[in-house]
Design an enzyme around this catalytic site. Structure first.
Site: not given
Ligand code: C5P
Length: 255
Positions: A23-26
């Site tokens: 995942a991306n950090r968001s």
């Protein structure tokens, strides 16, 4: 009735196995704030959200998804729409296959090799779509050469505006409540001061116009708000066509 606006928000989770993901950090804070601000202006907001820990914004229809492919399918199913604001931090890659069982540590054999494949670019898909919304807005999180890289994305992803934000660690943007952004369009670059994510959302929903001159038309395209508040409102009450024409004639001059 309000204009239909698609907003994407949050990360996507790409499963490696039943317990692990890429995942991306968001946090989803900025995307959700934009959805809320547009809904407050009277837009018919359709939020497609990846997994986040924050509540659904009020007055917004939300589709919850996990992966980039699910997000793309959900967005395409919502077309046609008047505008799309793609704020989600979509994972660029996923593993070629997701293991059906938890991958076990194998002592002595080292770490597993995970062949990766590219995810679809949702923004680029919408920008090049046969049912492309009239206004397509992308975000670009960069840690260096923020404006330069965002300008390229205007073209490759075929969007009208890119909201570029500096997410280098010193800015505290990730998970934080503030954001430092530049609004990039064919007309040029607008540097915004450091604002809360809510203020960025409200300002973007108002299309960044600071003088009332261009505001009416841009408001109307973004939100379909009652136009009687604005000069020229009578004209703009003619749905769609007039607003669209005004928008296009003004779009390249404001910003
Ligand atoms: O290329 P980059 O990921 O920096 O572009 C960011 C913009 O593109 C954001 O608006 C993001 O929501 C969108 N995007 C997307 N699908 C991807 C990657 C990015 O919609 N697979």
């Amino acid at each position: 009735s309000g204009r239909k606006i698609i907003v994407t928000s949050g990360p996507t989770h790409e499963p490696i196995d039943p317990v692990r993901y890429i995942a991306n950090r968001s946090s989803g804070k900025q995307g959700h704030a934009i959805a809320a601000a547009l809904a407050k202006l009277g837009a018919d907001v359709r939020l497609v959200s990846g997994p986040v820990a924050i509540p659904d914004p009020l007055g917004v229809t939300v589709t919850h998804v996990d992966t980039a492919r699910q997000m793309l399918a959900a967005v395409e199913a919502l077309l046609p729409a008047d505008a799309a604001v793609m704020v989600a931090a979509v994972a660029d890659w996923r593993t070629e296959t997701a293991a059906g069982e938890k991958i076990k540590k194998q002592p002595g054999k080292g770490a597993p090799v995970l062949p990766m494949t590219e995810n679809p670019d949702i923004l680029a898909n919408v920008g090049h779509h046969a049912m492309r919304p009239q206004l397509v807005i992308g975000f670009a999180a960069e840690t260096e050469r923020v404006v330069e890289q965002a300008k390229k994305k205007l073209q490759t992803k075929r969007c009208d505006w890119i909201v570029a934000n500096d997410v280098s660690p010193a800015t505290g943007t990730f998970g934080g409540d503030n954001n430092l952004v530049h609004l990039i369009s064919a007309a040029g670059v607008e540097d915004w001061p450091k604002l809360s994510k809510r203020e960025v959302a409200e300002r973007l929903a108002a299309s960044g116009a600071e003088d009332s001159g261009g505001t009416a038309e841009r408001f109307d395209v973004m939100a379909g708000v009652p136009t009687s508040r604005f000069p020229g409102g009578t004209l703009l009450r003619w749905p769609g066509l007039v607003a669209g024409m005004l928008f296009y004639s003004l779009r390249d001059r404001i910003g």
